[in-house]
Design a protein around this motif. Structure first.
Motif, PDB file in Angstrom:
ATOM      1  N   GLY A 117      -0.214  22.497 -39.066  1.00  0.00           N
ATOM      2  CA  GLY A 117      -0.659  22.021 -40.366  1.00  0.00           C
ATOM      3  C   GLY A 117      -1.409  23.071 -41.165  1.00  0.00           C
ATOM      4  N   VAL A 118      -1.046  24.331 -40.961  1.00  0.00           N
ATOM      5  CA  VAL A 118      -1.667  25.441 -41.690  1.00  0.00           C
ATOM      6  C   VAL A 118      -0.776  25.797 -42.873  1.00  0.00           C
ATOM      7  CG1 VAL A 118      -2.299  27.891 -41.569  1.00  0.00           C
ATOM      8  CG2 VAL A 118      -2.790  26.374 -39.631  1.00  0.00           C
ATOM      9  N   ASP A 119      -1.353  25.876 -44.058  1.00  0.00           N
ATOM     10  CA  ASP A 119      -0.625  26.352 -45.229  1.00  0.00           C
ATOM     11  C   ASP A 119      -0.711  27.878 -45.198  1.00  0.00           C
ATOM     12  OD1 ASP A 119       0.055  27.369 -47.760  1.00  0.00           O
ATOM     13  OD2 ASP A 119      -0.717  25.609 -48.798  1.00  0.00           O
ATOM     14  N   PRO A 120       0.401  28.567 -44.879  1.00  0.00           N
ATOM     15  CA  PRO A 120       0.315  30.022 -44.704  1.00  0.00           C
ATOM     16  C   PRO A 120      -0.084  30.767 -45.971  1.00  0.00           C
ATOM     17  CG  PRO A 120       2.600  29.299 -44.657  1.00  0.00           C
ATOM     18  CD  PRO A 120       1.753  28.065 -44.671  1.00  0.00           C
ATOM     19  N   LEU A 121       0.341  30.289 -47.135  1.00  0.00           N
ATOM     20  CA  LEU A 121      -0.024  30.971 -48.377  1.00  0.00           C
ATOM     21  C   LEU A 121      -1.500  30.772 -48.699  1.00  0.00           C
ATOM     22  CD1 LEU A 121       3.141  30.300 -50.561  1.00  0.00           C
ATOM     23  CD2 LEU A 121       2.570  32.318 -49.193  1.00  0.00           C
ATOM     24  N   ALA A 122      -2.019  29.576 -48.464  1.00  0.00           N
ATOM     25  CA  ALA A 122      -3.447  29.325 -48.681  1.00  0.00           C
ATOM     26  C   ALA A 122      -4.282  30.122 -47.690  1.00  0.00           C
ATOM     27  CB  ALA A 122      -3.746  27.832 -48.558  1.00  0.00           C
ATOM     28  N   ALA A 123      -3.825  30.206 -46.443  1.00  0.00           N
ATOM     29  CA  ALA A 123      -4.557  30.983 -45.433  1.00  0.00           C
ATOM     30  C   ALA A 123      -4.597  32.458 -45.808  1.00  0.00           C
ATOM     31  CB  ALA A 123      -3.906  30.797 -44.061  1.00  0.00           C
ATOM     32  N   LEU A 124      -3.479  32.980 -46.294  1.00  0.00           N
ATOM     33  CA  LEU A 124      -3.434  34.384 -46.702  1.00  0.00           C
ATOM     34  C   LEU A 124      -4.321  34.634 -47.909  1.00  0.00           C
ATOM     35  CD1 LEU A 124      -2.385  37.249 -46.477  1.00  0.00           C
ATOM     36  CD2 LEU A 124      -0.333  36.520 -47.734  1.00  0.00           C
ATOM     37  N   ALA A 125      -4.266  33.758 -48.891  1.00  0.00           N
ATOM     38  CA  ALA A 125      -5.104  33.920 -50.085  1.00  0.00           C
ATOM     39  C   ALA A 125      -6.584  33.911 -49.707  1.00  0.00           C
ATOM     40  CB  ALA A 125      -4.808  32.827 -51.101  1.00  0.00           C
ATOM     41  N   ALA A 126      -6.980  33.001 -48.817  1.00  0.00           N
ATOM     42  CA  ALA A 126      -8.379  32.926 -48.383  1.00  0.00           C
ATOM     43  C   ALA A 126      -8.780  34.194 -47.631  1.00  0.00           C
ATOM     44  CB  ALA A 126      -8.597  31.681 -47.516  1.00  0.00           C
ATOM     45  N   LYS A 127      -7.883  34.713 -46.808  1.00  0.00           N
ATOM     46  CA  LYS A 127      -8.173  35.929 -46.043  1.00  0.00           C
ATOM     47  C   LYS A 127      -8.317  37.134 -46.975  1.00  0.00           C
ATOM     48  CE  LYS A 127      -8.561  38.416 -42.302  1.00  0.00           C
ATOM     49  NZ  LYS A 127      -9.593  38.266 -41.310  1.00  0.00           N
ATOM     50  N   ILE A 128      -7.457  37.240 -47.979  1.00  0.00           N
ATOM     51  CA  ILE A 128      -7.578  38.331 -48.953  1.00  0.00           C
ATOM     52  C   ILE A 128      -8.906  38.226 -49.689  1.00  0.00           C
ATOM     53  CG2 ILE A 128      -6.637  39.301 -51.087  1.00  0.00           C
ATOM     54  CD1 ILE A 128      -3.831  38.477 -50.034  1.00  0.00           C
ATOM     55  N   ASP A 129      -9.295  37.010 -50.081  1.00  0.00           N
ATOM     56  CA  ASP A 129     -10.594  36.805 -50.744  1.00  0.00           C
ATOM     57  C   ASP A 129     -11.732  37.306 -49.863  1.00  0.00           C
ATOM     58  OD1 ASP A 129      -9.344  35.636 -52.926  1.00  0.00           O
ATOM     59  OD2 ASP A 129      -9.818  33.576 -52.313  1.00  0.00           O
ATOM     60  N   ARG A 130     -11.710  36.929 -48.575  1.00  0.00           N
ATOM     61  CA  ARG A 130     -12.770  37.369 -47.648  1.00  0.00           C
ATOM     62  C   ARG A 130     -12.764  38.890 -47.497  1.00  0.00           C
ATOM     63  NH1 ARG A 130     -10.909  32.964 -44.953  1.00  0.00           N
ATOM     64  NH2 ARG A 130      -9.870  34.168 -43.313  1.00  0.00           N
ATOM     65  N   ASN A 131     -11.580  39.478 -47.386  1.00  0.00           N
ATOM     66  CA  ASN A 131     -11.498  40.931 -47.221  1.00  0.00           C
ATOM     67  C   ASN A 131     -11.974  41.675 -48.464  1.00  0.00           C
ATOM     68  OD1 ASN A 131     -10.661  40.875 -44.583  1.00  0.00           O
ATOM     69  ND2 ASN A 131      -8.495  41.065 -45.068  1.00  0.00           N
ATOM     70  N   GLU A 132     -11.712  41.117 -49.638  1.00  0.00           N
ATOM     71  CA  GLU A 132     -12.196  41.759 -50.861  1.00  0.00           C
ATOM     72  C   GLU A 132     -13.723  41.775 -50.900  1.00  0.00           C
ATOM     73  OE1 GLU A 132      -8.483  40.997 -53.930  1.00  0.00           O
ATOM     74  OE2 GLU A 132     -10.064  39.489 -53.832  1.00  0.00           O
ATOM     75  N   ARG A 133     -14.344  40.730 -50.365  1.00  0.00           N
ATOM     76  CA  ARG A 133     -15.814  40.707 -50.300  1.00  0.00           C
ATOM     77  C   ARG A 133     -16.325  41.637 -49.203  1.00  0.00           C
ATOM     78  NH1 ARG A 133     -14.576  35.344 -51.152  1.00  0.00           N
ATOM     79  NH2 ARG A 133     -14.905  34.776 -48.966  1.00  0.00           N
ATOM     80  N   ARG A 134     -15.628  41.672 -48.078  1.00  0.00           N
ATOM     81  CA  ARG A 134     -16.062  42.498 -46.941  1.00  0.00           C
ATOM     82  C   ARG A 134     -15.877  43.987 -47.195  1.00  0.00           C
ATOM     83  NH1 ARG A 134     -13.041  41.218 -41.752  1.00  0.00           N
ATOM     84  NH2 ARG A 134     -14.375  42.865 -40.965  1.00  0.00           N
ATOM     85  N   PHE A 135     -14.847  44.338 -47.923  1.00  0.00           N
ATOM     86  CA  PHE A 135     -14.491  45.739 -48.126  1.00  0.00           C
ATOM     87  C   PHE A 135     -14.399  46.051 -49.613  1.00  0.00           C
ATOM     88  CE2 PHE A 135     -12.344  44.168 -44.255  1.00  0.00           C
ATOM     89  CZ  PHE A 135     -13.022  44.920 -43.309  1.00  0.00           C
ATOM     90  N   PRO A 136     -15.547  46.190 -50.261  1.00  0.00           N
ATOM     91  CA  PRO A 136     -15.547  46.466 -51.706  1.00  0.00           C
ATOM     92  C   PRO A 136     -14.862  47.804 -52.024  1.00  0.00           C
ATOM     93  CG  PRO A 136     -17.776  45.959 -50.915  1.00  0.00           C
ATOM     94  CD  PRO A 136     -16.888  46.083 -49.715  1.00  0.00           C
ATOM     95  N   VAL A 137     -14.322  47.885 -53.205  1.00  0.00           N
ATOM     96  CA  VAL A 137     -13.657  49.114 -53.667  1.00  0.00           C
ATOM     97  C   VAL A 137     -14.691  50.238 -53.690  1.00  0.00           C
ATOM     98  CG1 VAL A 137     -12.503  50.202 -55.623  1.00  0.00           C
ATOM     99  CG2 VAL A 137     -11.982  47.832 -55.033  1.00  0.00           C
ATOM    100  N   GLY A 138     -14.265  51.400 -53.214  1.00  0.00           N
ATOM    101  CA  GLY A 138     -15.130  52.573 -53.264  1.00  0.00           C
ATOM    102  C   GLY A 138     -15.914  52.819 -51.995  1.00  0.00           C
ATOM    103  N   GLU A 139     -15.960  51.850 -51.089  1.00  0.00           N
ATOM    104  CA  GLU A 139     -16.644  52.078 -49.811  1.00  0.00           C
ATOM    105  C   GLU A 139     -15.660  52.696 -48.835  1.00  0.00           C
ATOM    106  OE1 GLU A 139     -18.819  48.918 -48.077  1.00  0.00           O
ATOM    107  OE2 GLU A 139     -20.001  48.547 -49.865  1.00  0.00           O
ATOM    108  N   PRO A 140     -16.123  53.637 -47.994  1.00  0.00           N
ATOM    109  CA  PRO A 140     -15.218  54.241 -47.013  1.00  0.00           C
ATOM    110  C   PRO A 140     -14.796  53.201 -45.980  1.00  0.00           C
ATOM    111  CG  PRO A 140     -17.470  54.986 -46.661  1.00  0.00           C
ATOM    112  CD  PRO A 140     -17.474  54.170 -47.913  1.00  0.00           C
ATOM    113  N   PRO A 141     -13.607  53.395 -45.376  1.00  0.00           N
ATOM    114  CA  PRO A 141     -13.145  52.468 -44.335  1.00  0.00           C
ATOM    115  C   PRO A 141     -14.119  52.445 -43.158  1.00  0.00           C
ATOM    116  CG  PRO A 141     -11.419  54.043 -44.910  1.00  0.00           C
ATOM    117  CD  PRO A 141     -12.667  54.455 -45.632  1.00  0.00           C
ATOM    118  N   GLN A 142     -14.228  51.278 -42.539  1.00  0.00           N
ATOM    119  CA  GLN A 142     -15.088  51.130 -41.368  1.00  0.00           C
ATOM    120  C   GLN A 142     -14.309  51.481 -40.122  1.00  0.00           C
ATOM    121  OE1 GLN A 142     -16.418  47.087 -41.515  1.00  0.00           O
ATOM    122  NE2 GLN A 142     -17.649  47.414 -43.344  1.00  0.00           N
TER     123      GLN A 142
END
Length: 113
Positions: A87-112
């Motif tokens: 019962g997982v909506d794969p597109l909603a799960a991906l969108a939520a994950k991208i949102d989290r990653n955008e917050r975790r890895f802001p533009v301009g910060e070096p890779p961890q």
């Protein structure tokens, strides 16, 4: 006319395919994840010994391109079936994950790492 590439439609076709063959008892989350892992490994096998340059050109060879496309399809099929069963909506799960990653890895910060 329905879109042949509609995600929900493809999930429905996969479910109908399995139901027509009475495969639902075998499509438990654990078995679907195992099958997904096997198919992802088969995709990896195509690239295993290639250099980065060779891997970038893998679709130039028609036979290899066909193998890659088939394995990608297998991986996606098992992932979509798993999502359907859980019962997982794969597109909603991906969108939520991208949102989290955008917050975790802001533009301009070096890779961890």
């Amino acid at each position: 006319m329905t879109d042949p590439y509609d995600l929900a439609g493809l999930q429905h076709r996969l479910a109908e395919f399995a139901a027509a063959r009475n495969w639902q008892p075998y499509h438990t989350p654990k078995k679907l994840v195992a099958a997904l892992s096997v198919e992802a490994s088969e995709l990896l096998e195509i690239f295993q010994w290639l250099t980065p340059e060779e891997s970038a050109r893998v679709m130039d060879d028609p036979d290899t391109a066909h193998r890659v496309s088939d394995e990608v399809a297998d991986v996606l099929a098992y992932l979509l079936q798993l999502c359907e069963v859980l019962g997982v909506d794969p597109l909603a799960a991906l969108a939520a994950k991208i949102d989290r990653n955008e917050r975790r890895f802001p533009v301009g910060e070096p890779p961890q790492g």
